[in-house]
Design an enzyme around this catalytic site. Structure first.
Site, PDB file in Angstrom:
ATOM      1  N   SER A 197      32.654  39.315  51.836  1.00  0.00           N
ATOM      2  CA  SER A 197      31.801  39.276  53.032  1.00  0.00           C
ATOM      3  C   SER A 197      31.862  37.918  53.717  1.00  0.00           C
ATOM      4  O   SER A 197      32.149  36.913  53.088  1.00  0.00           O
ATOM      5  CB  SER A 197      30.347  39.537  52.652  1.00  0.00           C
TER       6      SER A 197
HETATM    7  N1  SAH Z   1      30.593  40.591  46.285  1.00  0.00           N
HETATM    8  C1  SAH Z   1      32.028  40.484  46.398  1.00  0.00           C
HETATM    9  C2  SAH Z   1      32.614  41.298  47.506  1.00  0.00           C
HETATM   10  C3  SAH Z   1      32.310  42.764  47.384  1.00  0.00           C
HETATM   11  S1  SAH Z   1      33.543  43.860  48.006  1.00  0.00           S
HETATM   12  C4  SAH Z   1      32.454  39.037  46.483  1.00  0.00           C
HETATM   13  O1  SAH Z   1      31.594  38.135  46.521  1.00  0.00           O
HETATM   14  O2  SAH Z   1      33.665  38.794  46.490  1.00  0.00           O
HETATM   15  C5  SAH Z   1      32.900  45.337  47.282  1.00  0.00           C
HETATM   16  C6  SAH Z   1      33.341  45.539  45.856  1.00  0.00           C
HETATM   17  O3  SAH Z   1      32.614  46.633  45.348  1.00  0.00           O
HETATM   18  C7  SAH Z   1      34.810  45.902  45.717  1.00  0.00           C
HETATM   19  O4  SAH Z   1      35.423  44.986  44.861  1.00  0.00           O
HETATM   20  C8  SAH Z   1      34.770  47.303  45.116  1.00  0.00           C
HETATM   21  O5  SAH Z   1      35.824  47.545  44.182  1.00  0.00           O
HETATM   22  C9  SAH Z   1      33.425  47.304  44.426  1.00  0.00           C
HETATM   23  N2  SAH Z   1      32.826  48.612  44.172  1.00  0.00           N
HETATM   24  C10 SAH Z   1      32.826  49.724  44.942  1.00  0.00           C
HETATM   25  N3  SAH Z   1      32.139  50.715  44.349  1.00  0.00           N
HETATM   26  C11 SAH Z   1      31.664  50.218  43.171  1.00  0.00           C
HETATM   27  C12 SAH Z   1      30.876  50.753  42.103  1.00  0.00           C
HETATM   28  N4  SAH Z   1      30.402  52.007  42.107  1.00  0.00           N
HETATM   29  N5  SAH Z   1      30.567  49.934  41.067  1.00  0.00           N
HETATM   30  C13 SAH Z   1      31.031  48.665  41.015  1.00  0.00           C
HETATM   31  N6  SAH Z   1      31.795  48.113  41.981  1.00  0.00           N
HETATM   32  C14 SAH Z   1      32.095  48.864  43.061  1.00  0.00           C
END
Ligand code: SAH
Length: 225
Positions: free
Chosen positions: A65
Site C-alpha cells: 500500500s
Molecule cells: N501489508 C502488506 C501488503 C498487503 S498486500 C505489506 O505491508 O507489504 C495483500 C496481501 O494479502 C497479499 O500478499 C496477499 O497474498 C495476502 N492475502 C490475500 N488473501 C489472504 C488471506 N485470506 N489470508 C492471508 N493473506 C492473504
C-alpha cells in the site's frame, strides 16, 4: 552510507508532505514511519520509488500500500506498547514492521507461501523479533493467539469476516477495507460491550482477500469482476 542518508531524507519528506498534511497526527505513528526502512521491503528494482505517494508491486501480483494508507490504518488501530495485534495479509512485512515499531507483539498471516517465507527472512534480517509470520488463510484470523487488541486487514474483503470480530478483545479495534473488487471503504470497527461500533474512514483500493471468509479463487482465470 550516502544512500542511507538519502533514504532517510526521503522518509522525512514522506512524513512532512504525504502524511502530516493528510491528517496523520499521532507522533508515535509518524516516528514509526520515519524509522522503518520501506526501501528494504520493496523489490530492489523499486527501491528508488519506495517513498513515493503510491502503492508498488511486490511480485506474485500483489502490492504494498501507499505510505499514507499504511499510516492511516496504523493510526486508526490505536496501538499501545504491549498490545497483541493480528495483521491479515503480510505481503512484504512492512505494515507488520510499523506495528512492531509501536511496541506491539505482531502475528501476521499470509496465504502465499513464497511471500510468507520472504517476509519471514526479511523481518529476521532487519531485526524484528516481535513478529510471527504464519502461512494460512487469515480471513479466519489466527485463533491460537486470541484475543487481539487490534486486527489490521490489508486486503479487500466483501464483508467483515465474523471470526475476525470474534477474535478481538473487548475494546479492541478491527481495521478492514470492505467493498467490491475495485473499490472499498476502510472500516474501523470497535468492540464495545461485545457489540460492533463502526466508523467509515477513507475510500481505498486493495488487492482481494482470498479465502473462506473473503473472495473465492478462480484458478488460472484471474479476477473477472
Ligand atoms: N501489508 C502488506 C501488503 C498487503 S498486500 C505489506 O505491508 O507489504 C495483500 C496481501 O494479502 C497479499 O500478499 C496477499 O497474498 C495476502 N492475502 C490475500 N488473501 C489472504 C488471506 N485470506 N489470508 C492471508 N493473506 C492473504
Amino acid at each position: 552510507m550516502v544512500e542511507a542518508e538519502q533514504f532517510e531524507r526521503e522518509r522525512r519528506a514522506m512524513v512532512e508532505r504525504q502524511l502530516r498534511p493528510r491528517g496523520i497526527s499521532d507522533e508515535r505513528v509518524l516516528e514509526a514511519m520515519l524509522r522503518v526502512p520501506r526501501h528494504e521491503f520493496v523489490h530492489p528494482s523499486q527501491a528508488a520509488f519506495a517513498y513515493d505517494d503510491r502503492p508498488l508491486p511486490i511480485g506474485e501480483s500483489e502490492t504494498i500500500s501507499q505510505p499514507y494508507i499504511v499510516a492511516a490504518m496504523t493510526q486508526a488501530a490505536g496501538i499501545q506498547p504491549g498490545d497483541k495485534v493480528l495483521e491479515v495479509g503480510t505481503g512484504t512485512g512492512y505494515q507488520a514492521a510499523i506495528l512492531a515499531t509501536l511496541g506491539a507483539k505482531v502475528y501476521t498471516v499470509e496465504r502465499n507461501p513464497q511471500l510468507a517465507q520472504a517476509a519471514r527472512e526479511r523481518l529476521a534480517r532487519l531485526g524484528y523479533a516481535d513478529i510471527e509470520v504464519i502461512c494460512g488463510d487469515g480471513s479466519e484470523g489466527y485463533p491460537a493467539a486470541t484475543p487481539y487488541q487490534a486486527i489490521v486487514v490489508t486486503a479487500a474483503s466483501p464483508r467483515v469476516p465474523p471470526p475476525l470480530f470474534e477474535q478481538l478483545a473487548e475494546g479492541g479495534r478491527l481495521i478492514i477495507p470492505v467493498g467490491n473488487l475495485q473499490h472499498q471503504e476502510l472500516h474501523l470497527i470497535r468492540k464495545i460491550a461485545g457489540r460492533a461500533s463502526t466508523r467509515i474512514l477513507d475510500a481505498c483500493q486493495f488487492v482481494p482477500l482470498v479465502g473462506s471468509q473473503g473472495w473465492p479463487e478462480w484458478p488460472g482465470k484471474g479476477w473477472t469482476q
